[in-house]
Design a protein around this motif. Structure first.
Motif, PDB file in Angstrom:
ATOM      1  N   VAL A   1      -0.824  -1.727  15.701  1.00  0.00           N
ATOM      2  CA  VAL A   1       0.302  -0.844  16.022  1.00  0.00           C
ATOM      3  C   VAL A   1       1.339  -0.877  14.904  1.00  0.00           C
ATOM      4  O   VAL A   1       1.839   0.173  14.476  1.00  0.00           O
ATOM      5  CB  VAL A   1       0.928  -1.233  17.386  1.00  0.00           C
ATOM      6  N   LEU A   2       1.631  -2.069  14.400  1.00  0.00           N
ATOM      7  CA  LEU A   2       2.611  -2.215  13.321  1.00  0.00           C
ATOM      8  C   LEU A   2       2.179  -1.439  12.071  1.00  0.00           C
ATOM      9  O   LEU A   2       2.956  -0.693  11.474  1.00  0.00           O
ATOM     10  CB  LEU A   2       2.792  -3.700  12.979  1.00  0.00           C
ATOM     11  N   VAL A   3       0.922  -1.623  11.658  1.00  0.00           N
ATOM     12  CA  VAL A   3       0.409  -0.952  10.460  1.00  0.00           C
ATOM     13  C   VAL A   3       0.434   0.568  10.660  1.00  0.00           C
ATOM     14  O   VAL A   3       0.861   1.326   9.781  1.00  0.00           O
ATOM     15  CB  VAL A   3      -1.019  -1.451  10.115  1.00  0.00           C
ATOM     16  N   ALA A   4      -0.001   1.007  11.836  1.00  0.00           N
ATOM     17  CA  ALA A   4      -0.012   2.447  12.135  1.00  0.00           C
ATOM     18  C   ALA A   4       1.404   3.016  12.081  1.00  0.00           C
ATOM     19  O   ALA A   4       1.638   4.092  11.498  1.00  0.00           O
ATOM     20  CB  ALA A   4      -0.638   2.691  13.502  1.00  0.00           C
ATOM     21  N   GLN A   5       2.358   2.299  12.674  1.00  0.00           N
ATOM     22  CA  GLN A   5       3.752   2.770  12.682  1.00  0.00           C
ATOM     23  C   GLN A   5       4.313   2.881  11.264  1.00  0.00           C
ATOM     24  O   GLN A   5       4.963   3.868  10.917  1.00  0.00           O
ATOM     25  CB  GLN A   5       4.629   1.821  13.513  1.00  0.00           C
ATOM     26  N   LYS A   6       4.051   1.857  10.447  1.00  0.00           N
ATOM     27  CA  LYS A   6       4.579   1.877   9.073  1.00  0.00           C
ATOM     28  C   LYS A   6       3.965   3.016   8.265  1.00  0.00           C
ATOM     29  O   LYS A   6       4.663   3.714   7.525  1.00  0.00           O
ATOM     30  CB  LYS A   6       4.317   0.525   8.385  1.00  0.00           C
ATOM     31  N   LEU A   7       2.658   3.204   8.405  1.00  0.00           N
ATOM     32  CA  LEU A   7       1.990   4.276   7.664  1.00  0.00           C
ATOM     33  C   LEU A   7       2.491   5.648   8.122  1.00  0.00           C
ATOM     34  O   LEU A   7       2.719   6.541   7.308  1.00  0.00           O
ATOM     35  CB  LEU A   7       0.470   4.181   7.843  1.00  0.00           C
ATOM     36  N   ALA A   8       2.685   5.794   9.423  1.00  0.00           N
ATOM     37  CA  ALA A   8       3.165   7.075   9.949  1.00  0.00           C
ATOM     38  C   ALA A   8       4.597   7.344   9.491  1.00  0.00           C
ATOM     39  O   ALA A   8       4.930   8.457   9.071  1.00  0.00           O
ATOM     40  CB  ALA A   8       3.075   7.082  11.474  1.00  0.00           C
ATOM     41  N   ALA A   9       5.439   6.306   9.541  1.00  0.00           N
ATOM     42  CA  ALA A   9       6.854   6.464   9.187  1.00  0.00           C
ATOM     43  C   ALA A   9       7.037   6.804   7.704  1.00  0.00           C
ATOM     44  O   ALA A   9       8.001   7.464   7.322  1.00  0.00           O
ATOM     45  CB  ALA A   9       7.625   5.189   9.531  1.00  0.00           C
ATOM     46  N   ALA A  10       6.096   6.366   6.864  1.00  0.00           N
ATOM     47  CA  ALA A  10       6.201   6.626   5.424  1.00  0.00           C
ATOM     48  C   ALA A  10       6.002   8.101   5.094  1.00  0.00           C
ATOM     49  O   ALA A  10       6.372   8.563   4.014  1.00  0.00           O
ATOM     50  CB  ALA A  10       5.182   5.786   4.668  1.00  0.00           C
ATOM     51  N   ASN A  11       5.387   8.834   6.020  1.00  0.00           N
ATOM     52  CA  ASN A  11       5.263  10.281   5.860  1.00  0.00           C
ATOM     53  C   ASN A  11       4.438  10.667   4.627  1.00  0.00           C
ATOM     54  O   ASN A  11       4.744  11.649   3.954  1.00  0.00           O
ATOM     55  CB  ASN A  11       6.662  10.893   5.761  1.00  0.00           C
ATOM     56  N   LEU A  12       3.407   9.875   4.336  1.00  0.00           N
ATOM     57  CA  LEU A  12       2.603  10.114   3.137  1.00  0.00           C
ATOM     58  C   LEU A  12       1.153  10.467   3.458  1.00  0.00           C
ATOM     59  O   LEU A  12       0.397  10.845   2.573  1.00  0.00           O
ATOM     60  CB  LEU A  12       2.625   8.858   2.241  1.00  0.00           C
ATOM     61  N   VAL A  13       0.758  10.287   4.724  1.00  0.00           N
ATOM     62  CA  VAL A  13      -0.633  10.575   5.101  1.00  0.00           C
ATOM     63  C   VAL A  13      -0.671  11.579   6.246  1.00  0.00           C
ATOM     64  O   VAL A  13       0.305  11.761   6.973  1.00  0.00           O
ATOM     65  CB  VAL A  13      -1.402   9.283   5.496  1.00  0.00           C
ATOM     66  N   ASN A  14      -1.844  12.230   6.399  1.00  0.00           N
ATOM     67  CA  ASN A  14      -1.988  13.301   7.396  1.00  0.00           C
ATOM     68  C   ASN A  14      -2.614  12.839   8.693  1.00  0.00           C
ATOM     69  O   ASN A  14      -2.505  13.503   9.723  1.00  0.00           O
ATOM     70  CB  ASN A  14      -2.849  14.420   6.809  1.00  0.00           C
ATOM     71  N   ALA A  15      -3.319  11.704   8.638  1.00  0.00           N
ATOM     72  CA  ALA A  15      -3.999  11.195   9.831  1.00  0.00           C
ATOM     73  C   ALA A  15      -4.325   9.728   9.618  1.00  0.00           C
ATOM     74  O   ALA A  15      -4.268   9.219   8.491  1.00  0.00           O
ATOM     75  CB  ALA A  15      -5.288  11.987  10.091  1.00  0.00           C
ATOM     76  N   LEU A  16      -4.660   9.047  10.708  1.00  0.00           N
ATOM     77  CA  LEU A  16      -5.017   7.629  10.642  1.00  0.00           C
ATOM     78  C   LEU A  16      -6.441   7.440  11.158  1.00  0.00           C
ATOM     79  O   LEU A  16      -6.819   8.029  12.174  1.00  0.00           O
ATOM     80  CB  LEU A  16      -4.067   6.784  11.507  1.00  0.00           C
TER      81      LEU A  16
ATOM     82  N   VAL B   1       0.849  -1.209   0.000  1.00  0.00           N
ATOM     83  CA  VAL B   1       0.000   0.000   0.000  1.00  0.00           C
ATOM     84  C   VAL B   1       0.878   1.251   0.000  1.00  0.00           C
ATOM     85  O   VAL B   1       0.656   2.200  -0.766  1.00  0.00           O
ATOM     86  CB  VAL B   1      -0.973  -0.004   1.197  1.00  0.00           C
ATOM     87  N   ILE B   2       1.894   1.239   0.842  1.00  0.00           N
ATOM     88  CA  ILE B   2       2.790   2.411   0.918  1.00  0.00           C
ATOM     89  C   ILE B   2       3.526   2.618  -0.404  1.00  0.00           C
ATOM     90  O   ILE B   2       3.509   3.714  -0.977  1.00  0.00           O
ATOM     91  CB  ILE B   2       3.785   2.240   2.081  1.00  0.00           C
ATOM     92  N   ASN B   3       4.141   1.554  -0.910  1.00  0.00           N
ATOM     93  CA  ASN B   3       4.998   1.697  -2.094  1.00  0.00           C
ATOM     94  C   ASN B   3       4.238   1.841  -3.402  1.00  0.00           C
ATOM     95  O   ASN B   3       4.591   2.666  -4.246  1.00  0.00           O
ATOM     96  CB  ASN B   3       5.964   0.504  -2.190  1.00  0.00           C
ATOM     97  N   ASP B   4       3.160   1.040  -3.567  1.00  0.00           N
ATOM     98  CA  ASP B   4       2.480   0.995  -4.859  1.00  0.00           C
ATOM     99  C   ASP B   4       1.262   1.900  -4.942  1.00  0.00           C
ATOM    100  O   ASP B   4       0.820   2.239  -6.031  1.00  0.00           O
ATOM    101  CB  ASP B   4       2.033  -0.446  -5.171  1.00  0.00           C
ATOM    102  N   LYS B   5       0.700   2.263  -3.783  1.00  0.00           N
ATOM    103  CA  LYS B   5      -0.544   3.043  -3.791  1.00  0.00           C
ATOM    104  C   LYS B   5      -0.329   4.476  -3.281  1.00  0.00           C
ATOM    105  O   LYS B   5      -0.658   5.440  -3.959  1.00  0.00           O
ATOM    106  CB  LYS B   5      -1.602   2.350  -2.917  1.00  0.00           C
ATOM    107  N   LEU B   6       0.230   4.571  -2.071  1.00  0.00           N
ATOM    108  CA  LEU B   6       0.328   5.903  -1.458  1.00  0.00           C
ATOM    109  C   LEU B   6       1.394   6.787  -2.099  1.00  0.00           C
ATOM    110  O   LEU B   6       1.182   7.990  -2.265  1.00  0.00           O
ATOM    111  CB  LEU B   6       0.593   5.775   0.048  1.00  0.00           C
ATOM    112  N   LYS B   7       2.530   6.194  -2.479  1.00  0.00           N
ATOM    113  CA  LYS B   7       3.591   7.026  -3.077  1.00  0.00           C
ATOM    114  C   LYS B   7       3.121   7.712  -4.357  1.00  0.00           C
ATOM    115  O   LYS B   7       3.244   8.922  -4.492  1.00  0.00           O
ATOM    116  CB  LYS B   7       4.875   6.205  -3.297  1.00  0.00           C
ATOM    117  N   PRO B   8       2.556   6.954  -5.328  1.00  0.00           N
ATOM    118  CA  PRO B   8       2.059   7.632  -6.531  1.00  0.00           C
ATOM    119  C   PRO B   8       0.902   8.598  -6.239  1.00  0.00           C
ATOM    120  O   PRO B   8       0.810   9.659  -6.863  1.00  0.00           O
ATOM    121  CB  PRO B   8       1.588   6.482  -7.437  1.00  0.00           C
ATOM    122  N   LEU B   9       0.042   8.236  -5.278  1.00  0.00           N
ATOM    123  CA  LEU B   9      -1.084   9.123  -4.934  1.00  0.00           C
ATOM    124  C   LEU B   9      -0.569  10.453  -4.385  1.00  0.00           C
ATOM    125  O   LEU B   9      -1.015  11.538  -4.791  1.00  0.00           O
ATOM    126  CB  LEU B   9      -1.988   8.432  -3.899  1.00  0.00           C
TER     127      LEU B   9
END
Length: 307
Positions: free
Chosen positions: A112-127, A82-90
């Motif tokens: 917790v793992l999913v939240a941490q990865k999504l937050a660390a990717a720095n591509l979204v504003n909120a969860l 999701v991070i690499n193929d979806k969120l980065k291009p978005l």
């Protein structure tokens, strides 16, 4: 011209309307190609889990006269994809668009793992934390039906990430206020509500349920009155901003949810009848506010006049 912009923790919205999680995929459904997503208040992506999941048996969706039953399940390619193929291009295409990711899991550690990865990717504003997932450690009952579980889950995610988190409440509980207050105690920055109501439809000719999974989540017009009532109750009982959803299909519906206590809204099932429903609803707000004599949409929040 009436002001329709809204500010929520982590989200600066030019209008209060966003597609609900699951309805616009990862910003990659056909409707997304037909307009500039910057015209939305925000985009909420489909729920993401730690590993890829395929969802439930077909058919997964049944469109009813007054709503939609779905048992899609959390079909997604897993958080890394999701991070690499979806969120980065978005994010590349829409650097300014407020994006909220939806987090799911089978266990607290998963969330917790999913939240941490999504937050660390720095591509979204909120969860958005989808607590309607089955809790495998507790016999498969949804995380969101136990106040103490919601409080602990919220706290663990808050400790692990710095992004604002919105807990998405399931309506399949006896007392939704107790769940909302638990999320608030756990440190949630906001509430999303409501998720779908558990429903079933049977075809009398085959005597079989219309969904492959037999039961599914009911959304759309059929649940609106329940959603408005729950938003009102939670607004009275907590200090958290609420993103309201459940049967929103017009600018008037947005105003109704905001009068009940929502600060912003998410649109889901209306897209089955108009794939650009979110856009059209947002575009209709200034005219409605002018008719209502309201100069700032935020002035509607919680202003229902009870009989």
């Amino acid at each position: 011209m009436s002001k329709i912009s809204v500010e929520l923790p982590g989200l600066k919205l030019k209008n209060p309307v966003m597609p609900a999680s699951g309805t616009f995929g990862f910003g990659d459904v056909p409707a997304c190609k037909k307009f500039d997503l910057n015209e939305l208040g925000a985009l909420v992506i489909k729920t993401t889990t730690s590993k890829a999941t395929t969802g439930n048996p077909q058919p997964q969706i049944a469109v009813l006269n007054d709503g939609v039953l779905n048992s899609v399940g959390l079909t997604n390619p897993g958080v890394d994809a999701v991070i690499n193929d979806k969120l980065k291009p978005l994010r590349e295409q829409y650097p300014e668009l407020p994006i909220m990711a939806s987090v799911g899991g089978d266990t607290m550690a998963d969330y917790v793992l999913v939240a941490q990865k999504l937050a660390a990717a720095n591509l979204v504003n909120a969860l958005e934390i989808n607590v309607s997932c089955p809790n495998v450690a507790q016999g498969g009952m949804s995380f969101g039906v136990h106040p103490e579980v919601v409080e602990e889950l919220t706290r663990q995610i808050k400790e692990a990430v710095s992004l604002p988190i919105y807990v998405k409440l399931t309506p399949n509980v006896t007392d939704i206020v107790a769940i909302a207050q638990a999320a608030e105690r756990g440190g949630a920055d906001g509430i999303s509500m409501i998720n779908t109501l558990l429903g079933m439809e049977i075809d009398v000719t085959t005597r079989r349920p219309v969904l492959g999974h037999n039961v599914g989540g009911l959304s759309g017009e059929a649940v609106k009155a329940v959603a408005v009532r729950m938003v009102y109750q939670v607004h009275q009982a907590t200090n958290l901003p609420i993103i309201g959803m459940g049967g929103i299909a017009s600018p008037e519906d947005v105003a109704e949810f905001m009068l009940a206590g929502a600060s912003a809204v998410a649109v889901g099932s209306a897209h089955f009848h108009d794939e650009l429903a979110s856009l059209h609803i947002a575009q209709g707000l200034p005219t409605l506010l002018a008719k209502m004599g309201v100069s700032d949409i935020n002035d509607l929040v919680g202003q229902v006049k009870l009989n």
